[in-house]
Every structure is written in C-alpha cells, then in structure tokens.
Design an enzyme around this catalytic site. Structure first.
Site, PDB file in Angstrom:
ATOM      1  N   GLN A  78      32.366  71.086  84.765  1.00 34.86           N
ATOM      2  CA  GLN A  78      32.705  72.571  84.654  1.00 34.86           C
ATOM      3  C   GLN A  78      34.027  72.548  85.146  1.00 34.86           C
ATOM      4  O   GLN A  78      35.217  73.419  84.414  1.00 34.86           O
ATOM      5  CB  GLN A  78      31.937  73.354  85.861  1.00 34.86           C
ATOM      6  CG  GLN A  78      32.318  74.797  85.681  1.00 34.86           C
ATOM      7  CD  GLN A  78      31.342  75.578  86.731  1.00 34.86           C
ATOM      8  OE1 GLN A  78      30.891  75.096  87.587  1.00 34.86           O
ATOM      9  NE2 GLN A  78      31.285  76.950  86.533  1.00 34.86           N
ATOM     10  N   ILE A  81      36.389  71.484  82.003  1.00 30.71           N
ATOM     11  CA  ILE A  81      36.374  72.549  80.922  1.00 30.71           C
ATOM     12  C   ILE A  81      37.316  73.811  81.240  1.00 30.71           C
ATOM     13  O   ILE A  81      38.178  74.143  80.406  1.00 30.71           O
ATOM     14  CB  ILE A  81      35.209  73.184  80.421  1.00 30.71           C
ATOM     15  CG1 ILE A  81      35.222  73.686  78.899  1.00 30.71           C
ATOM     16  CG2 ILE A  81      34.490  74.100  81.390  1.00 30.71           C
ATOM     17  CD1 ILE A  81      35.789  72.906  77.967  1.00 30.71           C
ATOM     18  N   HIS A  82      37.422  73.841  82.636  1.00 26.30           N
ATOM     19  CA  HIS A  82      38.170  75.116  83.089  1.00 26.30           C
ATOM     20  C   HIS A  82      39.782  74.385  83.050  1.00 26.30           C
ATOM     21  O   HIS A  82      40.659  75.266  83.339  1.00 26.30           O
ATOM     22  CB  HIS A  82      38.029  75.228  84.530  1.00 26.30           C
ATOM     23  CG  HIS A  82      36.787  76.091  84.656  1.00 26.30           C
ATOM     24  ND1 HIS A  82      36.221  76.606  85.976  1.00 26.30           N
ATOM     25  CD2 HIS A  82      35.883  76.510  83.798  1.00 26.30           C
ATOM     26  CE1 HIS A  82      35.155  77.260  85.583  1.00 26.30           C
ATOM     27  NE2 HIS A  82      34.774  77.299  84.322  1.00 26.30           N
ATOM     28  N   ASN A  83      40.034  73.083  82.609  1.00 29.85           N
ATOM     29  CA  ASN A  83      41.107  72.644  82.448  1.00 29.85           C
ATOM     30  C   ASN A  83      41.522  72.854  80.999  1.00 29.85           C
ATOM     31  O   ASN A  83      42.704  72.509  80.491  1.00 29.85           O
ATOM     32  CB  ASN A  83      41.205  71.012  82.779  1.00 29.85           C
ATOM     33  CG  ASN A  83      42.722  70.777  82.915  1.00 29.85           C
ATOM     34  OD1 ASN A  83      42.956  69.935  83.959  1.00 29.85           O
ATOM     35  ND2 ASN A  83      43.410  70.606  81.965  1.00 29.85           N
TER      36      ASN A  83
END
Ligand code: HEM
Length: 588
Positions: A78, A81-83
């Site tokens: 998570q 993917i927030h990167n």
C-alpha cells in the site's frame, strides 16, 4: 561540484521528454481501451459492479496466505502504490454512482431499489490518437486518465510530490523532517499542519488530529502510517549522521543527501525483498538506464493488477507486546483514519503485530470490513472496495480479462476451468459473467491459480513485472546507476527489518525478511493438549491439510510447542494430541 537531485514532481527525469513520468501526465496502456464512455456509464452486458462483488468477492471464511506472507507485506504494498499512482477521483469530472442491486443485504435491506454508493470519476486528459491502445471517441478525441502522482519510486509518501508540500514538512534545521517527540513512545509525525491537504474519509477524528504526511492517504490505516513513520525517523537519523560527518554542510544539502538515501533504500527493499516475495522470483539483474523507456504507470497495473492487495488484507490489525503477549486487536473497520490507536499501542507493538501475523491469501475474496464497511458503516458512509475497483476499471475502459491476456501474448481462456482450478471460484465467475469473454480483468486476474512460488496468477504476474521493469529502467536516478552509487556513497541501505530495528526500541526478535512470517524453528513440533489462551502466544501460522486449514500459534520463543488454534472446517479451537510434522518452510 554540485549534485543534481531528483525533482519532487518527476519533471526532468527524462531529459529527452522532460514531462514524462511527471505529475498529471496520462497513464499508459498495455491493452486496448474498451467500452470507455467519457459522458456516461458504458454499455456492458455484465452485472452491476456491486452485483459482481456480491457474487464473486464475498469472503465467508479466512484463507491464510499459502506463501506465508505477513501483514507487513501488504502494508509495504500500500505504501509503495501511494508512491507510484493516484487516479484521483474528481467531483467536477462527473459522477458515476455505484448502483446497489435491489434488496442488497447490506446496502438495501428494506428493498427500496434506489440506493447508490458514491463514486467520482477519474480526471482525464486528451491524448494524441496515435498513442498506443487509445480509442477515438465520438467527438474524434482520444482521452486517457491522469496520474495525480509522478511515476517514479522516490519516497513521495515521505516528502510529497510538490516542493510546497515538502516545505511544510521540513524542519529547515540540520536537514531534518519535522517529528514530534512523544517520550517513551518515540517520535511521531506532526499533526494538523495548516495548508497541508490530508484525506480523512472516515471522519473519525477532526482533520487536525491526523498526522501530516507527504501523501494525503497516509492515515488510511495505522499499519500504513507505521511505514511512513519508520522512513521519517530514518531520514532524520541519516541527517544527523551526515551533519556529524560534515558539520559545515547547509540544511538543504543535508536534507537532499538524507532524502536520496531514503529513496535508495525504498527502491532496494522493493526490488530485493518485496517483489521477490510477491512474484516468487527476483527480477533479472538491473541492466542500466534507458532514456527510451517510459516509467509511467500503466492503467492496467494500477487500476486493476496492483489492487490484488485488497484481497490480502485481513480483518484485524494485531498489537504484540515485547514479551510476546497479544493485545486486543483492532478491527480493520475501526482502523480507517485512526492515528490514535497507533500512538496508544506504540510503533513497536504494531510492527510486531504486522510482522508476526499471516496475511490473507491473494485471491478473489475480500473481507467484509473492506467490502461493506469501507470508511463507515453501511448506510452511514460505508462503501464496498471491490465494487469501487470494478467501477474504476469500467470508468477507465480497462479491457476484458481475455483481451488483456491476448495483448500480453498469453492464450485467451476458453472455459472457467482454464482460469482457476478451484471449482467454487469457477462457479462464482460463471454465475456473474455467463461466458469467459465477459470476465473482467480484476476478477479474472484474482481468480487465477498462483504461478510458481509467487502470490499472484500469470496475468497479474506479467502486468506487475512489466511495470516494475519499466519503473527502474526508465528512472535516470535509479539507485543502481553507477553515478547514483557515488552520490549515495554515504548511505546505509539495509533490509526493512534492520531499518525498523534501527529506528525503534527493544524490537526483540524480527525475522530477516519481514514480508514473510517467522519460520518455525524446528521441522517437527510437539503439540500441546491444552486449549490455548489467545493472549499468550507468539507466532501465528497455518498449514493446509487435505480439507481444512489448521492454525497454529507458537507458545513461546524458547520452545517449539505449537498449538493448533482453529480448525476452519468447524471453527473450533482444537488441540490435537499428536505430533504433526510441520513442513520445513524455507521462507528466509
Ligand atoms: C486497509 C487497506 C486498504 C484500504 C482501506 C485501501 C483502500 C483503497 C481505496 C479506497 C482506493 C481507491 C479506490 C477507487 O476509488 O478506485 C484504493 C486504491 C488502490 N489501492 Fe488500496 N487499500 C488498502 C490496501 C491496499 C494494498 C495492500 C494494496 C496493494 C498491495 C493496494 C493497492 C491499491 C491500488 C493499486 C489502488 C489504485 C491506486 C490509484 O491508481 O489511484 N491497496 N485503495
């Protein structure tokens, strides 16, 4: 000699095409856009998203990860993917509410037939119609969704994607980031920084009680916030070391040097620990930077394949004390945007919980806390993440499962048994889609048997590998580039377990690869004949027998007593009074 530091927003990474991979650039595609309708719901001959979610994704009982992955594994996913991607829902871009089927047990119990769950469409931009896989619309234009982040793995959740954002988070002293000292509990991110936008979908606490982080989604659950905080602490630890070694360096230089180390380490952990755990194999060795490779995220990767993570999330977050005893776990539905629980439990307890607990399997099933209680109770803001994923995929015009398979060079499937060997999943897919050509990429991909030693099936394996190959090959600042190795000579990259150890107190025993649950010390374990008390155990794990899973907890770090906890076939705690050989899991 001055060093070139990477930009925050991804610009000027590719010198031939300086906007490539920058924030607000369109996603790329690996398969034809299908059924995209810029103005309304697409015309599809398949059931509503929520109907598919009910028929296919409803999780009835736990299915622990066969690959023995830990909850820390899903939290890294998570964070990662927030990167890399954000298909930001934009109210001005049109609504596309998720229609609830009449008499839906959860969202329409009184059969009113007019219920919907909120959904905002993703922002789009016009692209040249020669762009691969784009489709010309009735108005002759070609459209593509926009990535509201830059594409590169560059620790954006720590720093943000704009200079203005990182400036709000920096201490501007000795290159450090702002952190608040909570005494015994250690340092935590600051809260409620004015002007710094943070998501707060659950509205459990006022916005000024949320942590202020580089990424707006950072308070989504306490496990995710743990990963943020570890890297903030590591940034400041590196900054202090750099200042000690070079007392004359200015704040900006120290800051960029520490940031570069954090980026290097996140890239390294992703490629050396996370991806091999996910894919069951390492990517081939790095073969150098190529300015013709576009690192932009593929729409199929972020809208579908990498959302595999939603199926591996379990119903609780555990907290484990230093002596190995378990505290009351936090139900996932109470964890959304709940920074308080992390402060109360402390980083160490939550990290132990995340690393000891076996995650849910990557499969078609999604737990009720995500499928019915996303960010609120049904009827009080509650939503369904499975429907949201399917709706997002339909909004984006993601091609069907078989179309994507063909585009990737795989054989299209002819029957439901070509997708999965599990007869229950075959039946569920057939009930929802009738024919295999209707199957959507999300449900088809998640239904596949896992490939090799990996935790996903063939189609997602390829989509994920394809993305991460381009992510490193198309990044001019990739940490394995020879010049970056010189820039980062001062860094101290290490495994995630060691980075955690460095930045916490008395962590105690942590497995070497924290993305796998701890190994059982002995291949043969004595079994206790007494019923365990749930609070007094260390490692939780399971083995699969012919017709059921048996859960085990290790009663103490010092001995090998393994106690079966729960027999899934009858949901009973069952001590088994005979020694069972435990497979010799070589997980690290
Ligand atoms: C408690 C855990 C999690 C929650 C509550 C959560 C929630 C969400 C929500 C609400 C969205 C936006 C859905 C939409 O409107 O399209 C989303 C997107 C996404 N999530 Fe999660 N998620 C969780 C964990 C994970 C994990 C473990 C992974 C991967 C390993 C993951 C991967 C993704 C991806 C790839 C997207 C799409 C990103 C984009 O393009 O905007 N999530 N998640």
């Amino acid at each position: 000699e001055s060093t070139e530091w990477r930009s925050y927003d991804g610009s000027n990474n590719n010198l031939i095409n300086p906007n490539q991979g920058e924030i607000y650039e369109p996603f790329i595609r690996v398969a034809q856009q299908q059924f995209f309708n810029p103005d309304d719901y697409p015309t599809l001959s398949i059931p509503l998203s929520r109907e598919v979610s009910n028929i296919v994704c409803d999780q009835q009982s736990p299915v622990p990860s066969k690959e023995l992955l830990s909850d820390m594994f899903n939290m890294w996913g998570q964070f990662l993917i927030h990167n890399m991607a954000h298909a930001l829902p934009t109210p001005t871009n049109g609504k596309y509410p998720v229609k609830v089927p009449q008499c839906d047990k959860v969202f329409d119990p009184s059969c009113e037939g007019n219920k919907t769950l909120p959904y905002f469409r993703t922002r789009v931009t016009e692209v040249d119609c020669s762009t691969p896989f784009s489709t010309r619309q009735e108005n002759n234009l070609c459209m593509e969704q926009v990535n509201s982040l830059s594409a590169y793995i560059d620790a954006k959740p720590v720093y943000g994607v704009f200079k203005a954002r990182v400036n709000l988070l920096r201490a501007f002293k000795n290159g450090e980031m702002k952190l608040t000292d909570l005494g015994e509990k250690g340092e935590f991110p600051p809260k409620g920084i004015a002007g710094l936008e943070m998501d707060n979908d659950a509205r459990r606490y006022p916005i000024d009680q949320l942590f202020s982080l580089g990424e707006r989604r950072g308070n989504e659950n306490p496990g995710l916030t743990v990963v943020h905080n570890i890297w903030l602490r590591e940034h400041n630890r590196m900054a202090r070391k750099i200042v000690r070694d070079n007392p004359s360096f200015e704040d900006e230089k120290v800051f960029q040097m520490a940031r570069s180390c954090v980026i290097e380490n996140i890239q390294q952990i992703t490629y050396e620990e996370y991806l091999p755990s996910l894919l069951g194999e390492s990517l081939p060795p790095y073969s150098g930077y190529d300015d013709e490779v576009n690192a932009q995220i593929s729409n199929e990767f972020t809208t579908v394949a990498f959302r595999f993570g939603h199926s591996e999330v379990g119903p609780t977050i555990e907290s484990v004390n230093a002596d190995g005893t378990y505290n009351q776990p936090l139900p996932l539905k109470d964890s959304y945007f709940n920074p308080k629980w992390l402060e109360e439990q402390g980083m160490e307890n939550v990290i132990r919980g995340l690393s000891y607990k076996q995650e849910e399997s990557v499969d078609i099933y999604m737990i009720s806390d995500l499928r019915n209680f996303l960010f609120g109770r049904p009827g009080a803001g509650g939503m369904d993440l499975a429907s949201r994923n399917l709706q997002r995929s339909r909004d984006h015009g993601i091609a069907t499962y078989n179309t994507v398979r063909k585009s990737l060079g795989f054989q299209p499937v002819n029957s439901f048994s070509d997708i999965t060997s599990d007869p229950v999943i075959q039946q569920r897919l057939e009930a929802a889609y009738k024919t295999v050509d209707n199957v959507e990429l999300f449900t088809g991909g998640l239904s596949e048997d896992h490939i090799g030693n990996g935790a996903v099936g063939q189609t997602f394996h390829r989509l994920i590998t394809e993305q991460f190959e381009r992510t490193r090959k198309g990044d001019r600042f990739w940490y394995e580039q020879p010049w970056m190795k010189r820039v980062n000579a001062h860094c101290e990259p290490d495994t995630f377990a060691n980075i955690i150890r460095r930045n916490t107190k008395d962590m105690g025993q942590l497995q070497k690869n924290i993305f796998h649950i701890p190994n059982v010390p002995s291949p043969v374990c004595e079994l206790s004949t007494s019923t365990p008390s749930p609070s007094s155990f260390h490692f939780r794990r399971s083995i699969q027998t012919a017709d059921s899973y048996i859960y085990f907890q290790q009663s103490s770090l010092a001995n090998n007593n393994i106690i079966p906890l729960l027999n899934q076939s009858n949901n009973q705690l069952i001590p088994i009074p005979i020694p069972i050989p435990i497979p010799n899991f070589s997980v690290y």
